[in-house]
Design an enzyme around this catalytic site. Structure first.
Site, short mmCIF file in Angstrom:
data_model
loop_
_atom_site.label_atom_id
_atom_site.label_comp_id
_atom_site.label_asym_id
_atom_site.label_seq_id
_atom_site.Cartn_x
_atom_site.Cartn_y
_atom_site.Cartn_z
N LYS A 54 46.83 23.26 30.83
CA LYS A 54 46.73 24.73 31.01
C LYS A 54 47.55 25.44 29.94
CE LYS A 54 46.08 24.57 35.97
NZ LYS A 54 46.80 24.29 37.21
N GLN A 98 51.40 25.65 40.94
CA GLN A 98 50.60 24.42 41.00
C GLN A 98 50.69 23.78 42.40
OE1 GLN A 98 48.62 23.27 38.57
NE2 GLN A 98 48.03 21.41 39.64
N ASP A 121 44.71 32.42 40.65
CA ASP A 121 44.02 31.37 41.39
C ASP A 121 43.08 31.96 42.45
OD1 ASP A 121 44.47 28.67 40.75
OD2 ASP A 121 46.51 28.73 41.57
N1 GUN Z 1 46.04 21.85 41.85
C1 GUN Z 1 44.85 21.33 41.47
N2 GUN Z 1 43.99 22.30 41.08
C2 GUN Z 1 44.66 23.46 41.21
C3 GUN Z 1 44.31 24.81 40.94
O1 GUN Z 1 43.21 25.15 40.53
N3 GUN Z 1 45.29 25.74 41.20
C4 GUN Z 1 46.51 25.39 41.67
N4 GUN Z 1 47.38 26.36 41.89
N5 GUN Z 1 46.85 24.15 41.93
C5 GUN Z 1 45.94 23.19 41.69
#
Ligand code: GUN
Length: 300
Positions: A54, A98, A121
């Protein structure tokens, strides 16, 4: 019939290019650089890989990437204090915590402490409610990526029968809301659904989001239907040698692609779209925060 392969890797590259264009324009016309803060608590290896990826892509599209890596036993109070600081910081337009969080932290409480306008998100309860009532919201990245690919492939989705297999808060439920928003007739199927193959065989669109390797097979699919595979599962691959593994989706690619009209592969389908949509959401959040028109084609 051999299905058209929907190339998510290429599509994601076009989304990122659009995001980069908007970032350049925001900088030159308004002197604003969108900023995305990612918070990682602990050292889960898969989460570390996601966060690194990311961060790299955020910088590649010209945005500021801020990473907060916290110790696995960080207290809830300290995490909430960090989020409050990020909420108040005008240089931060998107905040992502996350998941999964270590067990001692209340995920719902933490997610709901994020400013909904910065919740890239789309997991905050306000955004869930806004999406459910057809109002402007931040939309969860994976379902948004699926929607973009479906719109690109089909043009209009109006009147199509869509079956979402899986009822998670992160994918299944928001996916169903988005498809309903585009006037599909939507069914959510799950582990307790009776005659699930009968249900999916009535669908023009099947979104597989159950987390079960290769569960959806060709027999589940109506000839010519579109299969969107959200699954990423690592399974043993003895044919590649001892101890080897491979990635598969929630659909059985070989049998589904023999029947479907179009299908997303794993890897290279939905996966790359998730981060691209996270970047898209960050630009959208930045534009909204500054009262500027939103980028076209990057939102639901
Ligand atoms: N863990 C795995 N995929 C994601 C996501 O898209 N967002 C977040 N915040 N955590 C994750």
């Amino acid at each position: 019939m051999d299905a058209t392969i929907i190339d998510g890797k290429a599509f994601a590259a076009t989304v990122r290019a659009k995001v980069a264009e908007h970032v350049t324009a925001l900088k030159s016309a308004h002197g604003i650089t969108p900023g995305l803060a990612v918070v990682l608590v602990g050292e889960d290896p898969a989460s570390q890989v996601y966060v690194r990826s990311k961060g790299k892509m955020t910088v590649e599209v010209g945005m500021n990437s801020i990473e907060h890596k916290l110790d696995v036993d960080t207290s809830e109070a300290d995490l909430l204090a960090l989020i409050a600081d990020l909420n108040a910081d005008p240089s931060i337009h998107g905040i992502l915590v996350q998941l999964p969080l270590p067990k001692h932290l209340n995920e719902d409480l933490v997610i709901n402490s994020i400013d909904p306008a910065k919740d890239v998100d789309g997991f905050h309860i306000s955004n869930v409610g806004l999406l459910g009532t057809g109002q402007k919201s931040m939309v969860p990245c994976t379902p948004l990526g699926c929607l973009m690919m479906l719109r690109d492939h089909h043009g209009s989705l109006s009147g199509l029968n869509a079956v979402v297999v899986g009822r998670s808060n992160i994918v299944g439920k928001p996916m169903a809301q988005l498809l309903l928003g585009d006037s599909c007739t939507v069914t959510i199927a799950h582990s307790r659904t009776k005659d699930i193959q009968e249900v999916t065989r009535g669908a023009d669109i099947v979104v597989a989001a159950v987390g079960r390797p290769e569960m959806v097979t060709g027999e589940w699919i109506k000839p010519g239907a579109t299969v969107i595979d959200v699954g990423i599962n690592r399974i043993d691959a003895p044919e590649k040698g001892e101890g080897k593994t491979r990635l598969v989706g929630d659909s059985h690619f070989e049998s589904c692609s023999a029947v479907a009209g179009a299908i997303t592969p794993v890897p290279g389908g939905v996966g790359p779209m998730t981060i691209a949509c996270l970047l898209a959401n960050t630009v959208t959040a930045c534009c909204r925060a500054n009262g500027l028109p939103e980028p076209e084609g990057l939102t639901a």
